[in-house]
Design a protein around this motif. Structure first.
Motif, PDB file in Angstrom:
ATOM      1  N   UNK A 320     -16.236 -32.003  30.701  1.00  0.00           N
ATOM      2  CA  UNK A 320     -17.622 -31.531  30.777  1.00  0.00           C
ATOM      3  C   UNK A 320     -18.042 -30.755  29.538  1.00  0.00           C
ATOM      4  N   UNK A 321     -17.272 -30.882  28.490  1.00  0.00           N
ATOM      5  CA  UNK A 321     -17.631 -30.206  27.254  1.00  0.00           C
ATOM      6  C   UNK A 321     -16.410 -29.704  26.520  1.00  0.00           C
ATOM      7  N   UNK A 322     -16.684 -28.905  25.500  1.00  0.00           N
ATOM      8  CA  UNK A 322     -15.623 -28.484  24.590  1.00  0.00           C
ATOM      9  C   UNK A 322     -15.830 -27.051  24.139  1.00  0.00           C
ATOM     10  N   UNK A 323     -14.724 -26.400  23.869  1.00  0.00           N
ATOM     11  CA  UNK A 323     -14.716 -25.173  23.091  1.00  0.00           C
ATOM     12  C   UNK A 323     -14.136 -25.562  21.732  1.00  0.00           C
ATOM     13  N   UNK A 324     -14.987 -25.572  20.703  1.00  0.00           N
ATOM     14  CA  UNK A 324     -14.576 -25.989  19.363  1.00  0.00           C
ATOM     15  C   UNK A 324     -13.762 -24.872  18.721  1.00  0.00           C
ATOM     16  N   UNK A 325     -12.545 -25.189  18.361  1.00  0.00           N
ATOM     17  CA  UNK A 325     -11.657 -24.196  17.758  1.00  0.00           C
ATOM     18  C   UNK A 325     -11.876 -24.115  16.252  1.00  0.00           C
ATOM     19  N   UNK A 326     -11.750 -22.912  15.700  1.00  0.00           N
ATOM     20  CA  UNK A 326     -11.724 -22.729  14.250  1.00  0.00           C
ATOM     21  C   UNK A 326     -13.018 -23.054  13.541  1.00  0.00           C
ATOM     22  N   UNK A 327     -14.150 -22.770  14.158  1.00  0.00           N
ATOM     23  CA  UNK A 327     -15.444 -23.125  13.565  1.00  0.00           C
ATOM     24  C   UNK A 327     -15.670 -22.373  12.253  1.00  0.00           C
ATOM     25  N   UNK A 328     -15.338 -21.101  12.209  1.00  0.00           N
ATOM     26  CA  UNK A 328     -15.500 -20.331  10.976  1.00  0.00           C
ATOM     27  C   UNK A 328     -14.738 -20.981   9.829  1.00  0.00           C
ATOM     28  N   UNK A 329     -13.519 -21.425  10.111  1.00  0.00           N
ATOM     29  CA  UNK A 329     -12.705 -22.064   9.085  1.00  0.00           C
ATOM     30  C   UNK A 329     -13.387 -23.302   8.518  1.00  0.00           C
ATOM     31  N   UNK A 330     -14.137 -24.005   9.347  1.00  0.00           N
ATOM     32  CA  UNK A 330     -14.804 -25.232   8.914  1.00  0.00           C
ATOM     33  C   UNK A 330     -16.066 -24.941   8.113  1.00  0.00           C
ATOM     34  N   UNK A 331     -16.744 -23.856   8.420  1.00  0.00           N
ATOM     35  CA  UNK A 331     -18.053 -23.588   7.828  1.00  0.00           C
ATOM     36  C   UNK A 331     -17.992 -23.210   6.353  1.00  0.00           C
ATOM     37  N   UNK A 332     -16.891 -22.628   5.927  1.00  0.00           N
ATOM     38  CA  UNK A 332     -16.812 -22.063   4.574  1.00  0.00           C
ATOM     39  C   UNK A 332     -15.650 -22.672   3.804  1.00  0.00           C
ATOM     40  N   UNK A 333     -15.864 -22.879   2.513  1.00  0.00           N
ATOM     41  CA  UNK A 333     -14.805 -23.433   1.673  1.00  0.00           C
ATOM     42  C   UNK A 333     -13.577 -22.531   1.653  1.00  0.00           C
ATOM     43  N   UNK A 334     -13.795 -21.214   1.740  1.00  0.00           N
ATOM     44  CA  UNK A 334     -12.650 -20.293   1.760  1.00  0.00           C
ATOM     45  C   UNK A 334     -12.213 -19.960   3.177  1.00  0.00           C
ATOM     46  N   UNK A 335     -12.758 -20.696   4.160  1.00  0.00           N
ATOM     47  CA  UNK A 335     -12.420 -20.560   5.581  1.00  0.00           C
ATOM     48  C   UNK A 335     -12.808 -19.203   6.157  1.00  0.00           C
ATOM     49  N   UNK A 336     -13.617 -18.453   5.439  1.00  0.00           N
ATOM     50  CA  UNK A 336     -14.043 -17.143   5.929  1.00  0.00           C
ATOM     51  C   UNK A 336     -12.963 -16.094   5.873  1.00  0.00           C
ATOM     52  N   UNK A 337     -11.866 -16.384   5.217  1.00  0.00           N
ATOM     53  CA  UNK A 337     -10.733 -15.446   5.188  1.00  0.00           C
ATOM     54  C   UNK A 337     -11.068 -14.232   4.332  1.00  0.00           C
ATOM     55  N   UNK A 338     -10.905 -13.050   4.908  1.00  0.00           N
ATOM     56  CA  UNK A 338     -11.105 -11.817   4.169  1.00  0.00           C
ATOM     57  C   UNK A 338     -12.550 -11.480   3.877  1.00  0.00           C
ATOM     58  N   UNK A 339     -13.495 -12.121   4.555  1.00  0.00           N
ATOM     59  CA  UNK A 339     -14.915 -11.867   4.317  1.00  0.00           C
ATOM     60  C   UNK A 339     -15.467 -10.876   5.343  1.00  0.00           C
ATOM     61  N   UNK A 340     -16.354 -10.008   4.889  1.00  0.00           N
ATOM     62  CA  UNK A 340     -16.942  -9.009   5.780  1.00  0.00           C
ATOM     63  C   UNK A 340     -18.187  -9.524   6.466  1.00  0.00           C
ATOM     64  N   UNK A 341     -18.985 -10.378   5.806  1.00  0.00           N
ATOM     65  CA  UNK A 341     -20.243 -10.899   6.340  1.00  0.00           C
ATOM     66  C   UNK A 341     -21.121  -9.757   6.851  1.00  0.00           C
TER      67      UNK A 341
END
Length: 669
Positions: A320-341
């Motif tokens: 009935x649907x999905x919980x997409x894992x690791x979306x932040x990692x997909x959105x950014x070339x650096x995977x969002x690692x170490x970013x404050x945003x």
């Protein structure tokens, strides 16, 4: 000029309106390129073409391996030899095909591919295989023919939830009490009634697609179309979902399209001899934190694979649907690692991977074209604006985002602040802080906090006393504090939830042990890869108090359809007294986080009204001291004359919370 809705809802996004428009245009362009005028649903049909299946002439096997020079089907049926009659033929565009007579294979046969490329050769599990098994002795994986004489017949129709999701996050393998891997059938027979009784209406299954390392929690996927054979057969998974639907519960799964395991024999790593078939070349194709490969979302064949994977699970297994894992990692070339945003400018930079943006837009569109009532949830930590906004408003189209800051907040204040330093105003802010045009899945803790190396809320509150002082006949102030706060934290989180609420199995009753999957460091033990349900049912132990409270709390959320009411109306947060009160619908929630002070006749300013108590954390059935009389009808009282401010006068014992329901009230003039 009219602004797009996402900017109308948040004027601070005005400088980036062009970006949202560009995302929309790019996704529409990509859809046209992929479908050629057809629909996304028609495009996502790869599982009906690739892989092993039967037609009117016999067996057909097709695979996509553009760099391959020769491919043989090997298996138990030909003594694992590369025979001419089992060699696949190139049919163009990197696709290979083998046709066999009806008697060449049978249900249950083990098989694999022997793939040749310039300068090399390797055994491969077919990328589209629907069943893969691991030999318990050699640990070698092989594909297995799944073609039973009597395919599973679905018994129950389910059109989706008609209420807010109350999610019970589950792992089939560790859902039993014995130190071993448990099965789909055991989950169906034992866990579904437990979840139903607990009041949850949605089951989130982790670790469904096959993964070579059990301890990865299912996040290092190898075979994307094969439900893990550790837990049973594909039909046994279907029976589990079918039974959940009969009970009126939705079933969603963790979908891992953010990366793939590097394994080459049983995974997609160098499937046709190249790194770049499914993944990016070079550093962009390797995840620095997860030791895995990153998909190339700009490649049409990869999108065909991933979108077909989505449709496969929705159609073939009726998820009935999905919980997409690791979306932040997909959105950014650096995977969002170490970013404050810390500001909007941190999101809209050249660091954004537009190909992933397009993937999400089209994936969510596809999901809701197939199942309009399906649920899509983004596990996303950066707070990307528009992620869970409707696509017609300019967003990416997820139904929910995970409120990942909430468990981090609870851990922080438990670790760093004394009880008397807890700021109730900040608590309310953190629990309700989300974009008003988005819905979130709120949770006090998930499986992340239960893993070895971390601690659940109850463990942080009680620590070693969990092992020595959980009997009811063993008074212990540390345990009493922990149980009181455990109930309050979960009630606050659930009652402020921004559209959906989640609990990981066992956390509701304060499961005392961490999760540690079999590994070399623990002697490959299953001791901590299980859930000990019996302690929550033992009348001599305190755990059932938490279980009973959680059940009644969830019942109230559903009965009042509370999470479907978007407004959580602040009433008061007295920081000195540590009193927090807010209203949602007809329910008034009042918390006294003060560890020492009880208050008699505490005034909560309200409109003229009357209330009755429907839940108290201090009630005897939940391990409380029963200091709040739940039979009293509470009326607001004016300060002086009837037209003056009215106050609800309550007795609020230290470290308790109470839920009151507004009743019809005829005001005297």
């Amino acid at each position: 000029m009219d602004r797009i809705p996402i900017v109308q809802n948040d004027p601070w996004l005005e400088p980036f309106e062009g970006t949202f428009i560009e995302w929309k245009e790019l996704s529409e362009q990509k859809e046209r390129e992929l479908t050629g005028g057809r629909s996304l649903v028609d495009f996502a049909e790869g599982h009906h073409y690739f892989g092993l299946f039967r037609d009117e002439k016999g067996w057909v096997l097709r695979e996509w391996a553009p760099n391959a020079t020769r491919i043989f089907l090997i298996g138990a049926f030909n003594d694992w030899k590369e025979l001419p009659e089992f060699e696949l033929q190139s049919i163009g565009e990197g696709n290979w095909e083998l046709r066999l007579t009806p008697d060449a294979l049978k249900h249950g046969d083990l098989f694999a591919l022997s793939v040749y490329w310039e300068g090399g050769q390797g055994k491969r599990i077919p990328a589209w295989t629907r069943w893969a098994v691991q030999d318990p002795d050699s640990l070698i994986f092989n594909a297995k023919v799944w073609m039973p004489e009597n395919p599973y017949e679905w018994k129950n129709d389910f059109s989706g939830l008609t209420e807010a999701p109350l999610i019970y996050e589950s792992h089939v393998g560790m859902a039993g009490e014995e130190p071993r891997i448990h099965t789909y059938d055991e989950f169906r027979k034992n866990m579904l009634p437990r979840i139903k009784k607990a009041g949850y209406n949605t089951i989130q299954l982790m670790a469904v697609p096959e993964h070579p390392y059990y301890g990865s929690f299912g996040y290092h996927v190898s075979s994307f179309f094969a439900p893990s054979s550790r837990f049973g057969t594909p039909d046994e998974l279907k029976a589990l979902i079918d039974e959940a639907h009969r009970m009126g519960m939705a079933v969603i799964m963790d979908l891992v399209h953010s990366h793939a395991v590097k394994n080459e024999v049983e995974g997609l790593g160098r499937y046709d001899g190249t790194r770049y078939q499914f993944f990016h070349e070079g550093g962009r194709g390797e995840h620095p934190a997860w030791d895995s490969y990153c998909f190339n979302y700009g490649k049409p064949e990869v999108l065909h694979f991933l979108f077909s994977n989505i449709k496969y699970w929705l159609d073939e297994f009726r998820f009935d649907g999905f919980r997409f894992d690791g979306v932040t990692s997909m959105l950014y070339f650096d995977h969002g690692l170490g970013k404050a945003f810390s500001s909007y400018t941190d999101y809209f930079t050249p660091n954004i991977d537009y190909e992933a943006i397009v993937y999400f837009k089209l994936a969510n569109k596809l999901i809701h074209q197939i199942k309009p009532n399906a649920i899509s949830i983004a596990e996303e930590v950066s707070g990307m604006p528009g992620l869970a906004s409707p696509q017609e408003d300019g967003g990416l189209g997820f139904d929910f985002r995970m409120a990942m800051g909430v468990p981090d907040f609870w851990i922080k204040i438990i670790k760093e602040l004394k009880d008397e330093e807890w700021d109730v105003g900040r608590i309310f802010y953190e629990l309700t802080a989300h974009r008003q045009d988005e819905k979130v899945v709120s949770y006090a803790e998930s499986h992340d906090q239960a893993l070895v190396g971390d601690k659940t809320i109850i463990f942080r509150l009680i620590d070693k006393e969990m092992y020595f002082s959980m009997r009811k006949d063993q008074p212990n102030l540390t345990v009493e504090r922990g149980i009181a706060l455990h109930k309050m934290l979960r009630l606050a989180t659930a009652s402020c939830a921004g559209g959906a609420y989640l609990n990981f199995m066992g956390n509701e009753f304060g499961h005392p042990e961490w999760i540690d999957f079999p590994r070399e460091g623990n002697g490959w033990s299953y001791q901590h890869a299980r859930r000990i349900w019996s302690i929550a049912e033992d009348p001599e132990l305190r755990y059932h108090w938490l279980l009973d409270f959680d059940r009644d709390m969830i019942h109230i959320l559903r009965e009042e359809r509370l999470l479907e009411n978007p407004e959580v109306r602040w009433i008061t947060d007295n920081k000195a007294d540590q009193i927090l009160a807010f209203q949602r619908g007809d329910l008034l929630f009042v918390f006294n986080f003060n560890p020492d002070k009880s208050f008699e006749g505490y005034g909560i300013q309200m409109d003229p009204s009357k209330f009755r108590v429907i839940l108290s954390t201090d009630a005897h059935p939940y391990g409380g001291q029963n200091r709040i009389d739940q039979d009293i009808i509470y009326y607001t009282l004016p300060v002086s004359k009837l037209s003056s401010n009215h106050y609800l006068r309550l007795y609020l014992p230290a470290r308790t919370a109470v839920v009151l329901k507004k009743e019809s009230y005829k005001r005297i003039r």
